[in-house]
Motif scaffolding. Structure first.
Motif, PDB file in Angstrom:
ATOM      1  N   THR A   1      -4.535  -3.188  -3.609  1.00  0.00           N
ATOM      2  CA  THR A   1      -5.749  -2.599  -3.919  1.00  0.00           C
ATOM      3  C   THR A   1      -5.989  -1.399  -3.050  1.00  0.00           C
ATOM      4  OG1 THR A   1      -8.176  -2.716  -4.103  1.00  0.00           O
ATOM      5  CG2 THR A   1      -7.051  -4.438  -2.808  1.00  0.00           C
ATOM      6  N   LYS A   2      -6.671  -0.408  -3.202  1.00  0.00           N
ATOM      7  CA  LYS A   2      -7.098   0.721  -2.691  1.00  0.00           C
ATOM      8  C   LYS A   2      -8.664   0.635  -1.980  1.00  0.00           C
ATOM      9  CE  LYS A   2      -7.236   3.902  -6.323  1.00  0.00           C
ATOM     10  NZ  LYS A   2      -6.327   4.753  -6.935  1.00  0.00           N
ATOM     11  N   ASP A   3      -9.274  -0.390  -2.427  1.00  0.00           N
ATOM     12  CA  ASP A   3     -10.628  -0.485  -2.228  1.00  0.00           C
ATOM     13  C   ASP A   3     -10.889  -0.664  -0.560  1.00  0.00           C
ATOM     14  OD1 ASP A   3     -11.125  -0.349  -4.710  1.00  0.00           O
ATOM     15  OD2 ASP A   3     -11.584  -2.679  -4.945  1.00  0.00           O
TER      16      ASP A   3
ATOM     17  N   LEU B   1     -14.202  -5.317  -1.025  1.00  0.00           N
ATOM     18  CA  LEU B   1     -13.062  -6.555  -1.359  1.00  0.00           C
ATOM     19  C   LEU B   1     -13.606  -7.985  -1.581  1.00  0.00           C
ATOM     20  CD1 LEU B   1     -10.306  -5.987   1.280  1.00  0.00           C
ATOM     21  CD2 LEU B   1     -10.301  -5.238  -0.767  1.00  0.00           C
TER      22      LEU B   1
ATOM     23  N   TRP C   1       0.784  -1.118   0.159  1.00  0.00           N
ATOM     24  CA  TRP C   1       0.032  -0.045   0.046  1.00  0.00           C
ATOM     25  C   TRP C   1       0.960   1.388   0.146  1.00  0.00           C
ATOM     26  CZ3 TRP C   1      -4.206  -1.146   4.242  1.00  0.00           C
ATOM     27  CH2 TRP C   1      -5.269  -2.011   3.682  1.00  0.00           C
TER      28      TRP C   1
ATOM     29  N   TYR D   1      -8.753  -6.425   6.271  1.00  0.00           N
ATOM     30  CA  TYR D   1      -7.914  -6.675   4.928  1.00  0.00           C
ATOM     31  C   TYR D   1      -6.971  -7.648   5.035  1.00  0.00           C
ATOM     32  CZ  TYR D   1      -9.974  -1.916   4.651  1.00  0.00           C
ATOM     33  OH  TYR D   1     -10.628  -0.811   4.430  1.00  0.00           O
TER      34      TYR D   1
END
Lengths: 110, 110, 110, 110
Positions: D103-105, D110, C18, D95
């Motif tokens: 991923t930045k979701d 997710l 990230w 997460y």
């Protein structure tokens, strides 16, 4: 909102050639910053103390929130009235009078 | 702002008997929270990505900022138009066109 | 701050790959969003009501503020301790004990 | 966090007799205000511009966020380390590496 005031707010920006900076992300940041400056007037104070000490500044910071909100609405190609109208309809469904009357609970807890 | 929409926003609250919770300090908190929810749509994203993914939510959160701002203006006994008008006059003085043209500097640095 | 906890926070991010999203501007946005989620626990409530209803969530949102603050300190190449130490020194000058004792005024009004 | 720095932060407040103002609701407001002042350094700017122009102020505002966060943790009777530790455990579940990698979701997507 009154057409004339919208025109003034947009013209203020245009005369200064500031549209180039006003991308939606920075407008959202700006609304958040101004709302925080509004809130600062209430830090360590009751509503009454804040109003008696800082009423003019409260009015000014609220105006800044509104001015940036007008620019954001413009970016979205939506009128202030449409925006509010649409949201009120959703809020009617989230907070039906019979469930929401006199309670401060979030709709997820009603 | 259109009289009718103001009336609807105030009537929404009255029907739910929520004026009792709407002291100015909590309204300022609420404007700040909603503006942060607006901003969340842009977190980790460019303006373009945010608009393409979250445009409806952006409109809704902006509407929430505006709705609480209407309640705050009501607490101040000021119309939205007066508030903006007064602030624009001050901004004209802080940001004269000849100094502010095309620059994003704060007035303290002009 | 304890070295081990810093290592855990950084490792959490690294394992998810990230860092690519964590530019300082979006970190500042994230700290602001999390602090607003913290504040939401107090909306329409006294401190006592909020603590009795939402204590776990208050702890969690405060932790999120701290986690993003650790990432921001990392971006600045400064330790949490240095940051605080330097600011405390400035605050000592802005708020000398003899002037600031028992008053909630901002330093500009002391 | 280093015991000594925590002691300094608490002693700064005690010497000024400010605990009386530091109820949790106003501390949450203060964290939000300081995080907004941090964010203001990035308004209309890229991360790089902000760092090159405002690095010292960024460090100072981040320190203010941390200082108020220490006071809030004290109100909660929790150490900074416990707070972060507990939240990291929850984030591990929200997460998981295999879903969240790169991923930045938000976890809800997710």
């Amino acid at each position: 909102m009154n057409e004339e005031i919208i025109r003034k707010v947009l013209s203020f920006r245009q005369k200064r050639n500031w549209e180039q900076f006003h991308n939606p992300k920075d407008l959202a940041i700006s609304i958040s910053i101004e709302s925080s400056e509004l809130l600062e007037n209430f830090q360590w104070k009751s509503s009454e103390e804040a109003f008696s000490l800082n009423k003019d500044n409260i009015a000014d910071e609220l105006a800044d929130v509104l001015i940036y909100s007008i620019y954001m609405a413009e970016s979205l190609n939506l009128s202030i009235e449409e925006l509010i109208q649409n949201k009120l309809k959703k809020n009617e469904l989230k907070y039906p009078v019979e469930k929401a009357y006199g309670t401060k609970d979030k709709y997820t807890n009603l």
